[in-house]
Design a protein around this motif. Sequence first.
Motif, PDB file in Angstrom:
ATOM      1  N   LYS A  33       0.823  -1.212   0.000  1.00 14.15           N
ATOM      2  CA  LYS A  33       0.000   0.000   0.000  1.00 14.15           C
ATOM      3  C   LYS A  33       0.855   1.260   0.000  1.00 14.15           C
ATOM      4  O   LYS A  33       1.846   1.369   0.712  1.00 14.15           O
ATOM      5  N   GLN A  34       0.442   2.223  -0.829  1.00 12.07           N
ATOM      6  CA  GLN A  34       1.066   3.543  -0.877  1.00 12.07           C
ATOM      7  C   GLN A  34      -0.020   4.593  -1.082  1.00 12.07           C
ATOM      8  O   GLN A  34      -1.109   4.288  -1.599  1.00 12.07           O
ATOM      9  N   TYR A  35       0.287   5.830  -0.658  1.00 12.18           N
ATOM     10  CA  TYR A  35      -0.590   6.965  -0.953  1.00 12.18           C
ATOM     11  C   TYR A  35       0.037   7.745  -2.111  1.00 12.18           C
ATOM     12  O   TYR A  35       1.175   8.202  -2.007  1.00 12.18           O
ATOM     13  N   HIS A  36      -0.705   7.879  -3.183  1.00 17.24           N
ATOM     14  CA  HIS A  36      -0.192   8.544  -4.383  1.00 17.24           C
ATOM     15  C   HIS A  36      -0.818   9.929  -4.529  1.00 17.24           C
ATOM     16  O   HIS A  36      -2.040  10.078  -4.431  1.00 17.24           O
ATOM     17  N   VAL A  37       0.033  10.913  -4.752  1.00 18.06           N
ATOM     18  CA  VAL A  37      -0.417  12.278  -5.049  1.00 18.06           C
ATOM     19  C   VAL A  37      -0.181  12.500  -6.542  1.00 18.06           C
ATOM     20  O   VAL A  37       0.958  12.681  -6.985  1.00 18.06           O
ATOM     21  N   VAL A  38      -1.254  12.442  -7.314  1.00 17.79           N
ATOM     22  CA  VAL A  38      -1.177  12.547  -8.765  1.00 17.79           C
ATOM     23  C   VAL A  38      -1.390  14.021  -9.143  1.00 17.79           C
ATOM     24  O   VAL A  38      -2.499  14.553  -9.059  1.00 17.79           O
TER      25      VAL A  38
END
Length: 669
Positions: A184-189
């Motif tokens: 799991k990762q948090y992605h800032v697109v």
Amino acid sequence: MLNWIIDVSLRNRLLVCLLAAALLVVGGWALARLPIDAFPDTTPVQVQINTVAAALDPLEVEAQLTFPIELEIGGLPGLVNARSISKFGLSQVVATFADGTPITLARQLVSERLLGVELPEGIERPKLGPIATGLGEVFHYVVRSDNPKRTLMELRELHDWVVKPELRKVAGVAEVNSWGGFEKQYHVVVEPERLIKHKLTFQDLTEALEANNQNVGGGQIVRSGEALLVYGVGLATDTKQIGDIVIVAHDGAPVRVRDVAEVRIGHEIRRGAVTAGGKGEAVLGLGFMLMGENSHVVTRKLKAALAEAQKALPEDVKAEVVYDRTELVDKVINTVEHNLLVGALLVIAVLFGFLGNLRAGLIVAAAIPLSMLFAGSFMLQAGIAASLLSLGAIDFGLIVDSSVIVVENSMRHLSHRRDDARRDVIRDATIEVIRPALFGQTIIMIVFVPILTLEGVEGKLFRPMALTMIFALLGSLILSLTLMPVLASLLLPKRIEDREPWLVRLAHRIYAPALNFALRFRALALAGAVALAAVAGVVALRIGGEFLPKLKEGAIVLNVIRLAGVSVEQAVESNTRIEGLLLEGFPDEIARVWSRIGTAEVATDPMGIELSDVFVALKPRERWKKARTQEELAERMHARLRDFPGLNMVLTQPIEMRMNEMIAGIRSD
């Protein structure tokens, strides 16, 4: 000197018996703590250096990571060679040191050199692999769920935060590795148009995320005699909190992350996957044993820890053991024990038949367990594990050789000198034959000495066998000097008839005519011996040879090779079909099947997505219906998968595969 030892032993019979009892206790204690394994570990002293760069292609990994690390560790004391592999997002350098170098010293030297490596900004520092040997991978388990709503990301989270910490607490475990699922990762697109609209840059966004995603301490405030701790909570825990982070404010109006980018949950770029049972993807856990530990003990503790971790998992999530080294170890040790027991009983039966006296046979037979206990005590001190090679070398006929000579001559003297003092008769009889017995066993021990000079893989395989045999023969020799005369003086009958046993008389009747014929027709006997030697030589030259016979591990590994550039999804689909075909075609032979694609979290075995290892755990052979031997079963599996499109495969076994890779550094036979 020998005469003095025999005389002292016979004058202090109680002390000798007490020392024999002490040997029983000490030897039993040593055998209970003796490391047990199926096969000697031939791994050289190696240190793995892994560096992860998520987005770099192999050429950039080689130029920016692998090459600088290789240059930095060059010239280390004891370094034999360094080999490397550069893959998408991963660099691995394996430094091999000279045998005898302590692994802790090797890792310390490498760690100190790595401090001076200059890597591109944003790339994590190199990490050392676990303190484990190539055969330290002793435990595989699969975390899966039959609930269709349970995602692979949730399974990976449960493994990393529930199961893995529980298993890491087990004594003797070097590493618990994760393979498969989604990390799991948090992605800032980022949307560049929005950044331009608010006159911001990527650097502004990055700095805002770094500065607003941490907890800090603010000291304390003293009020009315009470001290209050100041604690700033700023660690983001979900997508909403990340989106609310303020980048900049214009005239009091904040510009938040969500105003210039989309925040969503994603996963790390996948470099590997796992499938199991023909049912699709799962999460695989790998337990690595610390170098020098007892694999039997560590694996048993890992199984207990996994059962404990299962209690903390949701009801629909199961952690199932799919590979357990103790199964193979138990089979090997049972085979060795069976062969040793049968061999001991056969030797004892022959002793009874040729000595013609039950008490004499029991006295000589006592040398077998006592010599084994003596050898076991020294094996523990020398760090030799009980394995197929170390224990398989034991020859009970050689062990009882000197004891047979001493006891048989004592019986002969007692039958002739009935009126003399019993202890003096035993003493004279032992002194009469002890020198030839000593020379005979010493010569046999000397035969094993050259094996101790072997180096490399050969030395690690055969030195334990040679040392075990030398220890057992040394124990037998000491017993024939001390305990055998004492037991003979205490336990042999007072009256012994001077008569040969019937088995010896039968042997004489068969041998005497043959001997007379050979002496009468000497030329014919010599010609026959030469002809027999010539025929044996021709037959020996036509017999095939191999370094070691293959150990049937009770498991088969299919090394699957696809075209380079295949996607993870395609590899997963292909492996699932392979597992289904195997389970459908061999339901009575296969117990479990699971596949590893690519590379694990800690790249102990770096593979590309185009490479897969399909593990097949087999049921007991008596339940098989489509094959009689493991070789035949492997051929039938290969035939069933031969027409599978787009892949090649090589069939091997788990330990055999790892040994081949360690010796050559490449995946080869």
